[in-house]
Structures are given as structure tokens and as C-alpha cells.
Design a protein around this motif. Structure first.
Motif, mmCIF file in Angstrom:
data_model
loop_
_atom_site.group_PDB
_atom_site.id
_atom_site.type_symbol
_atom_site.label_atom_id
_atom_site.label_comp_id
_atom_site.label_asym_id
_atom_site.label_seq_id
_atom_site.Cartn_x
_atom_site.Cartn_y
_atom_site.Cartn_z
ATOM 1 N N UNK A 132 41.712 37.115 44.373
ATOM 2 C CA UNK A 132 42.281 37.735 43.179
ATOM 3 C C UNK A 132 41.202 38.562 42.485
ATOM 4 N N UNK A 133 41.613 39.719 41.973
ATOM 5 C CA UNK A 133 40.669 40.583 41.261
ATOM 6 C C UNK A 133 41.141 40.710 39.816
ATOM 7 N N UNK A 134 40.241 40.482 38.878
ATOM 8 C CA UNK A 134 40.585 40.777 37.478
ATOM 9 C C UNK A 134 40.119 42.206 37.220
ATOM 10 N N UNK A 135 41.076 43.073 36.961
ATOM 11 C CA UNK A 135 40.776 44.498 36.851
ATOM 12 C C UNK A 135 39.931 44.782 35.612
ATOM 13 N N UNK A 136 38.880 45.596 35.807
ATOM 14 C CA UNK A 136 38.058 45.985 34.666
ATOM 15 C C UNK A 136 38.669 47.230 34.027
ATOM 16 N N UNK A 149 44.681 45.295 29.846
ATOM 17 C CA UNK A 149 44.324 43.899 29.651
ATOM 18 C C UNK A 149 45.184 43.001 30.535
ATOM 19 N N UNK A 150 44.578 41.950 31.049
ATOM 20 C CA UNK A 150 45.288 40.923 31.810
ATOM 21 C C UNK A 150 45.974 41.426 33.075
ATOM 22 N N UNK A 151 45.388 42.434 33.702
ATOM 23 C CA UNK A 151 45.931 42.873 34.985
ATOM 24 C C UNK A 151 45.073 42.310 36.109
ATOM 25 N N UNK A 152 45.761 41.792 37.109
ATOM 26 C CA UNK A 152 45.067 41.192 38.243
ATOM 27 C C UNK A 152 45.639 41.790 39.525
ATOM 28 N N UNK A 153 44.806 41.877 40.550
ATOM 29 C CA UNK A 153 45.290 42.379 41.840
ATOM 30 C C UNK A 153 45.147 41.260 42.874
ATOM 31 N N UNK A 154 46.220 41.009 43.575
ATOM 32 C CA UNK A 154 46.187 39.976 44.611
ATOM 33 C C UNK A 154 45.447 40.506 45.842
ATOM 34 N N UNK A 176 36.028 38.591 40.410
ATOM 35 C CA UNK A 176 37.051 38.341 41.435
ATOM 36 C C UNK A 176 36.793 36.990 42.085
ATOM 37 N N UNK A 177 37.867 36.475 42.685
ATOM 38 C CA UNK A 177 37.783 35.131 43.244
ATOM 39 C C UNK A 177 38.202 35.148 44.717
ATOM 40 N N UNK A 178 37.434 34.461 45.518
ATOM 41 C CA UNK A 178 37.829 34.264 46.917
ATOM 42 C C UNK A 178 38.415 32.850 47.010
ATOM 43 N N UNK A 233 33.542 32.580 42.882
ATOM 44 C CA UNK A 233 33.665 33.660 41.889
ATOM 45 C C UNK A 233 32.579 34.712 42.117
ATOM 46 N N UNK A 234 32.958 35.976 42.052
ATOM 47 C CA UNK A 234 32.006 37.076 42.209
ATOM 48 C C UNK A 234 32.133 38.008 41.010
ATOM 49 N N UNK A 235 30.956 38.427 40.445
ATOM 50 C CA UNK A 235 30.971 39.355 39.317
ATOM 51 C C UNK A 235 30.552 40.737 39.813
ATOM 52 N N UNK A 236 31.378 41.385 40.533
ATOM 53 C CA UNK A 236 31.096 42.735 41.047
ATOM 54 C C UNK A 236 32.432 43.401 41.366
ATOM 55 N N UNK A 237 32.357 44.691 41.751
ATOM 56 C CA UNK A 237 33.587 45.415 42.077
ATOM 57 C C UNK A 237 34.094 45.019 43.459
ATOM 58 N N UNK A 238 35.363 45.270 43.672
ATOM 59 C CA UNK A 238 35.972 44.924 44.964
ATOM 60 C C UNK A 238 35.752 46.075 45.955
ATOM 61 N N UNK A 239 35.287 45.725 47.135
ATOM 62 C CA UNK A 239 35.072 46.719 48.177
ATOM 63 C C UNK A 239 35.942 46.361 49.387
ATOM 64 N N UNK A 240 36.946 47.181 49.712
ATOM 65 C CA UNK A 240 37.868 46.816 50.802
ATOM 66 C C UNK A 240 37.181 46.716 52.175
#
Lengths: 291, 435
Positions: free
Chosen positions: A285-289, A223-228, A257-259, A269-276
Motif C-alpha cells: 500500500x502507498x500513502x500518496x504524498x 488527503x487520505x489517498x492510498x494506492x493498492x 508505503x508498506x510491503x 514500512x518504507x519512507x520513500x517514493x514508489x518505484x514500479x
């Protein structure tokens, strides 16, 4: 007379080394400048009574040269180190000897004793050298103030840390105080954003942790983990393609995640997974699922 | 504006809380008394606040207020018990030129404050250490986060607690308070030198110290080196002053210097001076009380620090534990590197100051007075400790030769100390010449 002659020789020596380099006299006249200064100091044993005009001239020259020194040091302080040598071919270190010699002998000519003359000469050097540099600091400080007297604290911080500070402010808005922010590993090109102590200053009370290359996000999926998301800063030290910019380098399952767009001061704001591969943003910022 | 009001409020509170203790030096000018009250108030109030935390009270403004009140009561009671009636000495300015120079001093201090309060706090150690801890204390009202990392425990809390006060009062940046510590220090320098000599030399010393770029620049950012210098040099000046209780004030300030930075060992210089002064003036009991104050402040922090370190399983290395044959061998092996390190970071950056100290020493050895000897002893003893300390440090700290900048900042106090000794020597020469 012999004393005055030695004074003139020592002043000329100090002057020559000032407009050339330390060691110039030894290289061309086979006698060290320090020896000449020492001899002139010993020669005070032969110092006599001097007329008012000589006293006044020596005092005037000392004041003039000291003023020039203050101005030069001031100029160097408000520009860059070695400015004086680059522009005027004057060596500040040799100039110090010139100041000491001038004031020491001026004091002797004006009937001061050895110890007092030496002490005063060094005190004056300390005063003029310090005054030049301190006036430089004052000038630069006042210049900043007068340039934008009503600037707010965030505006001033943004000026010092462009990009970085507004991004941190955006992250504070996007995350709750008890969250954990995972940041890139410490080192180039994430000199600031990879430094946990530095990041903690801006994000506290949020917890800041380095996410190292090779780490899997599962370890942090709570819970409450974010990735920069950080592209990394191009600086004079890493301007070539030495590094692979862009962080994180792994795909991350995300709630959202937010750009962060610093140019337009907006957040997408984007509601999808992060793709490098596709999400190569400067800041985000990514809110980890954790499902 | 918030920061300005918070800094002024914090400073006024510190001045008021330290006022009565500062009256232990009974006859001083108002300017010096304010400067001394500020240093004592900021140091002792934050120290009592910390003691309060140790017995379970949170760091909040109410408890800070209580700490200040307690300090005030202690000072007031001491004044009554010792029957001291403080009087204010008038500042006598003889010439228009002196007035003009005093205006320059005041203007320079105002500029220092303006620069410090305007510019954002960006100096690295402040962000990562001193100011960060201030923010964390203001948010948490305890040391829960700070205690979790050995790095955050590496310096005593004084400056961070001062910053925390500013933030609890709504300030955004506490940097301006460093310029006020500088102003307080200059007030003490001026006051002491005027007391020992006359106003002319007091002004000269103050001006020369203000116009040392190394010192002035430190007044505009939030490092601990300038506050440490202020406490240490002020302590030395009170220890060697003539007043009945000056030695106690000196001891207190010296103890508080270890509350700013505890890893430096220059408190030993001050302790030797206290013993010397105590024996010379036959004030052994006062000297012992002064030494007790130093040890009480120093040990309180170091015991707490060690307690936290051991709870974190953090292994520390003290300089004293490295005095052995093996270290000596290591020193001999690296002596060339040590020489260059000392030359580049201790001697060369302060070359003018070292020359000044040497010429002051020449004068002092020919015109000996106990005060001038003590001043020159402080410089020489401290210099010897720096050299010895670096030698020992090099034996156990792997990257010792990469932190020359820290060594340079550590010795900052040598600047005001040397200038004071030199101007005092000049006074001695002129005094003799005028006889």
C-alpha cells in the motif's frame, strides 16, 4: 403377456441407452427409444392380473435400481460433473428414463391406474435425483465443518480467498475509515482487486476507486489517498505471460508505503517514493504524498 | 458464536412481531404459525423500518424495535376488531414411519442451518449487493452510501435490512438466517398441505421440496431467490386456502415478495388468483384489501427507487414500455436464440419438474377441484410470463443471453409449486380411488 414383453423391451432399451448413450438404440436398431417407451405405455391396455411374485420382483428391481441411481448421483455431486460417465460409462440422463419406465410399469403391474402411475414415477424420479444431489451438498458441507469445527471467520475467509483476504485485513489496519483506496483497473490479472464493488465489500467504509492505466496520480493527490500495490493473481485463465503483472505501473510520490508479507504475517514500512521497477511486491500500500 | 446468537435473537424478534398478524389464520399448528410469523415479521417489520427511515428516523435497533412493536399492536388490534380467537391445531402423526420421516425433515433443516452459519459469506451477488448493503446500513444507519449508486438500488431492501439487524446485534455473518427462512417456508408447506389433505401428504411434500438440490443449496447461501420463493409460494397457498382471512395473509405475503425482489412480475399471478378467489367465494372486499396491500408495498419501493434513479440521472427501462411493433420484429428475428435460451435455462435444468407439472395437469383436468385448478393455473401462467418476459427482455437488454443463470434462479419457485400441485393431485387420485 404382450404387455410384459413390451415392458421388458422398454426396460432393456432404457438400460442399453444408460450404459451407452442417448440415441444408441436408434443408431443400431433403427427405432427410437422414445417410440419403444411410448409403445410400452400404450400396451398397458393389455395389462392383466399378475402374480404376487411378479409384483414383488418388479418392486424389488425398481427399488434396487433407484438406490443405485441415488448413490451414483451422490458420487457425482461430491466429485465433479460427468464423474459417473467418466468412471462407470453410465449416462445419467438415460438412467432417468430407466427409472421412470421401471416405476411406471411397476405401478401398473401393481394395479395402479395410468395417471397415478405416471405421477408417482415422476415424483419418485424427482425424489431420488434430488436426494442424491442434496445428500452430496450435505456431505460436502458437513465435511468442511468437521474438518475445522472451531475455525474463526477470518480463517475460513482466508481459506476461500487465500492472499486476498489477509491483504484486505492488513489494509483495513493501515488506513483510516474515511480514506480512499485506488485499485487497479478491472480485469485480468486483477480479477478481484480490480473489481470496485467486490473490494468495497471488504474495505467499507473506505471509498474504493479504480486507477486506470494512463491516469496520473496528481489527480488523486489529496488527503487520505492510498494506492493498492498488487502483483495480480495467476490463474488457469492467465497463467501464460499474457499480462504484465504488477500494479501500479507508474512512479508515485509517497509519504510512506508498506510491503505486506503474507507468508511471515509482517508489514515492512518504507519512507520513500514508489518505484514500479524495483517495488514488485505481491501486496502493499502507498500513502500518496500531496506536497 | 456471535452470529448464532444474533441470528437467533433476530429471528425470535421477527416471530414475536409477526405473531398476532399470523393469527389471522386462526386454526393452524404451532409449527405453521411460527413459520408464518417469521415470514410476516421479517417482511413487515423491515418494511415499517424503511417507512420510518423515509420520514427521517435512522436505521437503528431502537427504531427496529418500535417497528416490531407497531406491527404487533396492529396485529393485536385487528384480532380484537375481527373477534378472532386463535386456536392451535395439534399435529397428528399416525405411524412410526411418519415420525421417522419428520425426524429426517428436522435433521435436514438443522444441517442446512449448520452449513449456512458455518461457511463464510462468499456468493458473488451477496458480497456485491445484498450483504454489502446490510453492512453499510449497520455502519451508517442510513442509505447515504447506497443511494449514491444505481447498482445498489436495483433490489428492494428487505434481505439487506435483515442482514443489517444481525450485524447491529454483533453477528459476523447473516447467512444462517436464510436457512431459517427455508425452515419457515417448509413449516408453511407442511401446514398448508396437511390442512388440505392429511399429515402423510404434508410430510411427503415437505420432504420432496427439501430434497431438491436447487432449493436446498439456496438455503445455505445468502441470495434472495429462496426468500422470494418462500414469500411467493406461501402467498399462493394462503390465497387458495379456505380460511376467512387467508386471502389477506396471501395478499400481504405476495406484497412482501415484491419487497424481496421487485423486478419479477409473478405477483401478477397471485393477484389474478386473489381476484378469482374473491369472486368465487364472494369476498370481493377482502380481495380488494389484499390487492391494495400488494400495491402499497410494491409501489412504496418502486417510487422510492425511481426517485433515487432520477436524482442520479439514471435511465431505466421497463418491460411494459417495450410492447410495440419494433420489439415484435426483433423477437421474430432472434426467435431461435430465444428458444435455445429458454430450453437451456428454463426447461432443461428443471426438466423433471416440468414433466411433473404436465402429469399433474393431466390428473387435475380429469379430477377438477378449484384448488388444484388454481395451482396448475399458477404454474402455467407463470411459465407463460417467463417466456413472454424473456422475449421482451431480449429486445432491450443487450447481454440478455449471457445471464442464463439469473433466469434459472428466477424460476426457482416453480419447483415447490409443481411438487405441491403434483402431491395434491396424488391425494385427489387416492381420495377418489378409496371411495
Amino acid at each position: 403377456m404382450i404387455y410384459l414383453f413390451s415392458v421388458i423391451v422398454s426396460i432393456v432399451t432404457a438400460g442399453l441407452e444408460t450404459v451407452s448413450y442417448l440415441g444408441f438404440v436408434k443408431n443400431h436398431f433403427f427405432i427410437s427409444a422414445y417410440t419403444i417407451y411410448f409403445i410400452s405405455i400404450v400396451m398397458i391396455l393389455f395389462a392383466g392380473q399378475y402374480s404376487k411374485i411378479i409384483k414383488k420382483i418388479s418392486l424389488a428391481i425398481s427399488c434396487l435400481i433407484s438406490t443405485i441411481y441415488v448413490l451414483l448421483i451422490f458420487l457425482e455431486s461430491i466429485t465433479y460433473p460427468n464423474y459417473i460417465y467418466t468412471h462407470f460409462h453410465i449416462n445419467p440422463l438415460s438412467f432417468k428414463f430407466l427409472i421412470i419406465m421401471l416405476w411406471f410399469h411397476t405401478m401398473i403391474i401393481n394395479k395402479s391406474k395410468f395417471a397415478k402411475s405416471l405421477l408417482l414415477a415422476i415424483l419418485i424420479l424427482l425424489g431420488v435425483d434430488g436426494a442424491g444431489r442434496t445428500l452430496g451438498i450435505m456431505y460436502l458441507g458437513i465435511k468442511d465443518i468437521t474438518a475445522a469445527p472451531l475455525a474463526t471467520y477470518p480463517e475460513k475467509m482466508t481459506k476461500v480467498y487465500p492472499g486476498f483476504y489477509p491483504a484486505m485485513q492488513a489494509i483495513i489496519k493501515l488506513t483510516p475509515p474515511d480514506s480512499t483506496i485506488l485499485i487497479p483497473p478491472q480485469g485480468s490479472p486483477w480479477d478481484k482487486e480490480g473489481n470496485a464493488a467486490f473490494m468495497t465489500y471488504f474495505l467499507y467504509p473506505r471509498t474504493v476507486k479504480n486507477l486506470f492505466e494512463g491516469d496520473t496520480i496528481v489527480d488523486y493527490a489529496h488527503t487520505n489517498y492510498y494506492v493498492l500495490i498488487s502483483h495480480g493473481v495467476t490463474s488457469m485463465f492467465n497463467s501464460s505471460n499474457m499480462f504484465e503483472y504488477g500494479w501500479p505501473k507508474i512512479a508515485i510520490k509517497a509519504k510512506q508505503m508498506w510491503k505486506i508479507n503474507l507468508d511471515s504475517n509482517t508489514i515492512d514500512t518504507y519512507y520513500r517514493d514508489f518505484n514500479p521497477q524495483t517495488d514488485q511486491w505481491d501486496w502493499g500500500l502507498i500513502e500518496v504524498s500531496y506536497e | 458464536m456471535n452470529s448464532f446468537i444474533a441470528i437467533i435473537t433476530t429471528s425470535t424478534f421477527f416471530i414475536l412481531s409477526g405473531w398476532y398478524l399470523a393469527c389471522l389464520v386462526p386454526t393452524v399448528s404451532k409449527v405453521e404459525r411460527i413459520g408464518l410469523s417469521f415470514l410476516i415479521g421479517s417482511g413487515m417489520t423491515t418494511f415499517i423500518w424503511f417507512i420510518g427511515y423515509l420520514i427521517g428516523l435512522p436505521f437503528n435497533l431502537f427504531n427496529l424495535g418500535l417497528s416490531g412493536l407497531l406491527l404487533g399492536i396492529i396485529g393485536f388490534t385487528l384480532l380484537k376488531i375481527l373477534k378472532i380467537t386463535p386456536t392451535t391445531e395439534k399435529i397428528v402423526i399416525h405411524t412410526k414411519f411418519e415420525k421417522y420421516l419428520i425426524s429426517i425433515i428436522i435433521l435436514s433443516l438443522i444441517i442446512s442451518f449448520a452449513i449456512a452459519i458455518y461457511h463464510p459469506l462468499t456468493a458473488w451477488d451477496s458480497l456485491a449487493q445484498y450483504d454489502f448493503r446490510g453492512h453499510a446500513i449497520a455502519i451508517d444507519h442510513d442509505l447515504s452510501f447506497i443511494r449514491g449508486g444505481a447498482y445498489f438500488m436495483s433490489y428492494p431492501l428487505m434481505i439487506s435490512l435483515v442482514h443489517a439487524t444481525v450485524y447491529m446485534l454483533g453477528g459476523i455473518s447473516a447467512q444462517g438466517i436464510h436457512a431459517l427462512i427455508f425452515a419457515a417456508f417448509i413449516a408453511i408447506i407442511y401446514g398448508r398441505m396437511t390442512d388440505w389433505t392429511n399429515s402423510k401428504y404434508g410430510i411427503l411434500t415437505s420432504l420432496l421440496i427439501i430434497f431438491q438440490s436447487e432449493i436446498f443449496s439456496h438455503s445455505t447461501f445468502a441470495y434472495t431467490n429462496l426468500p422470494y420463493t418462500a414469500f411467493l409460494v406461501a402467498a399462493i397457498m394462503y390465497i387458495i386456502s379456505a380460511g376467512s382471512y387467508s386471502i389477506l395473509i396471501g395478499g400481504m405475503l405476495l406484497g412482501l415478495s415484491t419487497w424481496v425482489r421487485s423486478s419479477e412480475v409473478f405477483w401478477i399471478t397471485g393477484t389474478v388468483l386473489i381476484l378469482w378467489q374473491g369472486i368465487r367465494t364472494k369476498k370481493i372486499s377482502k380481495a380488494m384489501i389484499a390487492i391494495f396491500m400488494i400495491m402499497a408495498i410494491r409501489l412504496t419501493w418502486s417510487m422510492y427507487q425511481n426517485y433515487i434513479y432520477s436524482s442520479l440521472n439514471w435511465v431505466t427501462s421497463s418491460t411494459a414500455s417495450h410492447f410495440n411493433i419494433e420489439s415484435l420484429y426483433k423477437i421474430v428475428k432472434t426467435i431461435k436464440s430465444i428458444y435455445w435460451y429458454i430450453y437451456l435455462n428454463i426447461i432443461f435444468p428443471y426438466i423433471n419438474v416440468w414433466f411433473l407439472s404436465i402429469s399433474a395437469a393431466i390428473v387435475i383436468f380429469t379430477r377438477r377441484t378449484y384448488r388444484s385448478l388454481m395451482l396448475i393455473f399458477s404454474i402455467m401462467f407463470s411459465a407463460a410470463m417467463v417466456v413472454g418476459g424473456i422475449m421482451v427482455f431480449s429486445t432491450y437488454y443487450q447481454s440478455w443471453n449471457e445471464i442464463g443463470d439469473s433466469a434459472r434462479r428466477m424460476i426457482l419457485f416453480i419447483v415447490p409449486l409443481s411438487i405441491t400441485a403434483a402431491v395434491y393431485s396424488l391425494y385427489l387420485i387416492n381420495k377418489k380411488d378409496s371411495k
